[in-house]
Design an enzyme around this catalytic site. Structure first.
Site, PDB file in Angstrom:
ATOM      1  N   LYS A 195      -0.311  44.880  36.093  1.00  0.00           N
ATOM      2  CA  LYS A 195       0.553  46.010  35.795  1.00  0.00           C
ATOM      3  C   LYS A 195       0.725  46.845  37.059  1.00  0.00           C
ATOM      4  O   LYS A 195      -0.211  47.472  37.535  1.00  0.00           O
ATOM      5  CB  LYS A 195      -0.004  46.868  34.669  1.00  0.00           C
ATOM      6  CG  LYS A 195       1.091  47.641  33.936  1.00  0.00           C
ATOM      7  CD  LYS A 195       0.664  48.028  32.546  1.00  0.00           C
ATOM      8  CE  LYS A 195       1.870  48.331  31.665  1.00  0.00           C
ATOM      9  NZ  LYS A 195       1.476  48.712  30.314  1.00  0.00           N
TER      10      LYS A 195
ATOM     11  N   GLU B 173       7.023  47.360  21.836  1.00  0.00           N
ATOM     12  CA  GLU B 173       7.007  47.052  20.404  1.00  0.00           C
ATOM     13  C   GLU B 173       6.623  48.248  19.535  1.00  0.00           C
ATOM     14  O   GLU B 173       6.731  48.185  18.302  1.00  0.00           O
ATOM     15  CB  GLU B 173       6.020  45.907  20.126  1.00  0.00           C
ATOM     16  CG  GLU B 173       6.461  44.569  20.669  1.00  0.00           C
ATOM     17  CD  GLU B 173       5.942  44.260  22.051  1.00  0.00           C
ATOM     18  OE1 GLU B 173       5.778  43.080  22.402  1.00  0.00           O
ATOM     19  OE2 GLU B 173       5.702  45.232  22.823  1.00  0.00           O
TER      20      GLU B 173
ATOM     21  N   THR C  39      10.951  42.999  26.131  1.00  0.00           N
ATOM     22  CA  THR C  39       9.662  43.029  26.810  1.00  0.00           C
ATOM     23  C   THR C  39       9.814  42.417  28.203  1.00  0.00           C
ATOM     24  O   THR C  39      10.860  41.876  28.553  1.00  0.00           O
ATOM     25  CB  THR C  39       8.612  42.235  26.020  1.00  0.00           C
ATOM     26  OG1 THR C  39       8.985  40.841  25.999  1.00  0.00           O
ATOM     27  CG2 THR C  39       8.515  42.746  24.591  1.00  0.00           C
TER      28      THR C  39
ATOM     29  N   TRP D 124       4.952  45.259  33.940  1.00  0.00           N
ATOM     30  CA  TRP D 124       4.142  44.048  33.945  1.00  0.00           C
ATOM     31  C   TRP D 124       4.662  43.027  34.963  1.00  0.00           C
ATOM     32  O   TRP D 124       5.854  42.874  35.152  1.00  0.00           O
ATOM     33  CB  TRP D 124       4.155  43.395  32.566  1.00  0.00           C
ATOM     34  CG  TRP D 124       3.403  44.125  31.502  1.00  0.00           C
ATOM     35  CD1 TRP D 124       3.924  44.749  30.409  1.00  0.00           C
ATOM     36  CD2 TRP D 124       1.986  44.289  31.403  1.00  0.00           C
ATOM     37  NE1 TRP D 124       2.933  45.288  29.653  1.00  0.00           N
ATOM     38  CE2 TRP D 124       1.733  45.021  30.229  1.00  0.00           C
ATOM     39  CE3 TRP D 124       0.909  43.889  32.190  1.00  0.00           C
ATOM     40  CZ2 TRP D 124       0.444  45.373  29.835  1.00  0.00           C
ATOM     41  CZ3 TRP D 124      -0.375  44.236  31.796  1.00  0.00           C
ATOM     42  CH2 TRP D 124      -0.596  44.962  30.627  1.00  0.00           C
TER      43      TRP D 124
END
Length: 543
Positions: free
Chosen positions: A439, A329, A186, A444
């Protein structure tokens, strides 16, 4: 009573051997300059498989890629997991600090890197002690290749290897379908980046999801162009889905130039393409000069697609940009937008509103919204707003070597951190983010990390970073800063101070100096008030 069906494992070996046997003639085009077939790709994959053996890469080892969308990257997508190793795609936009953390946390054994990208990662090589080999993927960049015994050349390595002659599928047992196939981290927006470890089973099921009719619906007659980078969450599963169904692939290479991308879409008669909104925005002005009548489906994700942008494409091509929603995810696709049969009799305004939603969940994906305070499931009435939660066979149940119980509910659903509504037809509409994330370009940016970097400057007293809407990048960060009395620091001084600490594209577009920052009733900085200052005059502003 159990059924009496064969317990064949779900693995990526099936994707490889299906493409090899059924679709050997189909094409893989890279950047419009290299044209090979699936037969060529799978033959290269079989040589790469034994080359990994020759390098002594053990089963289960993480094999990293630092590369763009090319045929050789596709061979790595296949060879690494079908030999029971783990493909770890590295985001080429990360700062050196994040790259070093991720490679060391994953304990990568080998890194395959585009020659053009060597300057971004090689300076960190000595701070990545687990990496035994650096394999350079050739291109025409002319970047200097280090004279170091750890550095190898991809084509030399593969050409010298004998091809694996057996069946990859036959090497897997039923239990092996749960082996890790891929690792993707991530963005580390609320702490250190976390590794999402995909399994063969989850990847195959996600792959089938991309073939589901009425959603993306990849099929053999398609020509698929994943503009979304292959280093980002398996390029949304498009390469695997295309190979499974026998669609031809067009890989754009390293260039994101809109003229280049549209020329490829036109010349290769692309039917399906996927990209983040910033890319679709950059392409829009050039649409009138191109013949894109082969296009049937344009996929947008990474951030919200502005309805006006989607309608621009619908007016020009007869095909809107279709929303999707997902996360690293979720492998990453969770929902696909678009209208359904019940919307045929609605007004055009009503159908446009439906197209603006993030859509319905793919088969096998379950969604719900929970009350932010109590966790209680909220009604699917299109009005109740809660945290979007997701469960399914391609949804993460944990993170690699990191405990993160707050990321999951007591009954195991993934907490996404997104606020949303779900209506009676199952359509998800994102409302806001629970955290103050920014974003930009589908990636991000952590406002907290930017604030921490800025406050490390000795003249900064207070700082708050908020998002500002941007027509190209969707959002860009703006920093509001209070300086110590008497300071002469400028915005450029602060940007120079934090440049070594964060990725370049994280740097705020503007630094606004104020005498004081607004506070809430409890004394916290009020970011909501700062977002309302669009027309306010700052004390001093410098880019």
């Amino acid at each position: 009573m159990d059924g009496l069906m064969q317990p064949r494992p779900l693995t990526l070996a099936h994707v490889l051997e299906r493409a090899e046997r059924l679709y050997a003639h189909k094409q893989v085009v890279t950047a419009g300059v290299e044209r090979v077939t699936y037969a060529d790709v799978t033959a290269g994959t079989r040589r790469l498989a034994t080359a990994l053996d020759a390098l002594g890469v053990p089963a289960g080892a993480r094999v990293a890629t630092f590369a763009t969308n090319t045929r050789r990257h596709l061979e790595l997508y296949l060879a690494v997991p079908v030999t029971k190793r783990v493909l770890h795609s590295l985001n080429i936009r990360l700062s050196a600090e994040h790259l070093e953390y991720i490679v060391n946390h994953a304990e990568d054994d080998v890194v395959f890197v585009d020659r053009a990208l060597l300057p971004r990662i090689w300076p960190s090589a000595d701070r990545m002690p687990t990496v035994r080999h650096w394999v350079v993927l050739p291109d025409d960049s002319g970047e200097e290749i280090p004279a170091d015994p750890r550095v190898l050349h991809y084509d030399d390595l593969v050409d010298a290897a004998e091809p694996f002659a057996g069946s990859f599928e036959d090497t897997f047992t039923l239990a092996d379908e749960h082996l890790a196939s891929g690792l993707c981290y991530t963005s580390g927006t609320t702490g250190p980046p976390k590794g999402v470890l995909y399994s063969h089973r989850s990847t195959i099921l996600h792959c089938l999801g991309t073939l589901a009719a009425g959603f993306i619906g990849l099929c053999e007659s398609d020509v698929v162009m994943p503009i979304v980078p292959m280093f980002h969450a398996n390029a949304w599963g498009l390469p695997y889905g295309a190979m499974m169904t026998g669609a031809s692939l067009v890989l754009p290479g390293p260039s994101s130039d809109p003229v280049h991308l549209l020329a490829l879409m036109e010349s290769e008669r692309v039917t399906v393409a996927g990209a983040v909104p910033t890319v679709w925005t950059s392409l829009a002005p050039h649409l009138p000069s191109r013949d894109l009548n082969a296009t049937r489906f344009l996929l947008g994700g990474g951030s919200v697609i502005a309805p006006a942008l989607s309608e621009t494409y619908r007016a020009a091509l007869g095909v809107p940009i279709t929303h999707s929603w997902g996360m690293t995810e979720i492998s990453p696709v969770g929902t696909i937008g678009g209208t359904r049969t019940q919307h045929r009799d609605g007004t055009e305004a009503e159908r446009t509103a439906v197209r603006a939603a993030q859509g319905q969940p793919l088969p096998l994906v379950s969604l719900r919204i929970g009350d932010v305070e109590t966790g209680e499931e909220l009604p699917r009435d299109g009005r109740a707003i809660g945290e979007l939660q997701v469960a399914g066979p391609w949804v993460a149940g944990g993170y690699y070597e990191v405990e993160s119980p707050a990321s999951f509910t007591a009954d195991g659903w993934l907490r996404t951190g997104d606020l949303a509504t779900i209506d009676a037809d199952g359509y998800v509409r994102l409302v806001d983010r629970m955290k103050d994330l920014i974003k930009s370009g589908g990636e991000w940016i952590s406002s907290v990390e930017l604030e921490s970097a800025l406050t490390s400057h000795p003249d900064v007293v207070e700082v708050a970073v908020v998002a500002r809407p941007d027509p190209r990048w969707d959002e860009r960060p703006v920093a509001y800063v209070v300086l110590r009395e008497g300071s002469t620091a400028t915005g450029n001084d602060l940007l120079a101070h934090i440049t070594p600490m964060v990725a370049k594209w994280w740097l705020p577009d503007e630094v606004v100096f104020r005498a004081a920052l607004p506070k809430t009733g409890t004394g916290k900085l009020s970011k909501a008030a700062l977002r309302d200052l669009k027309s306010a005059q700052p004390v001093q502003a410098q880019a």
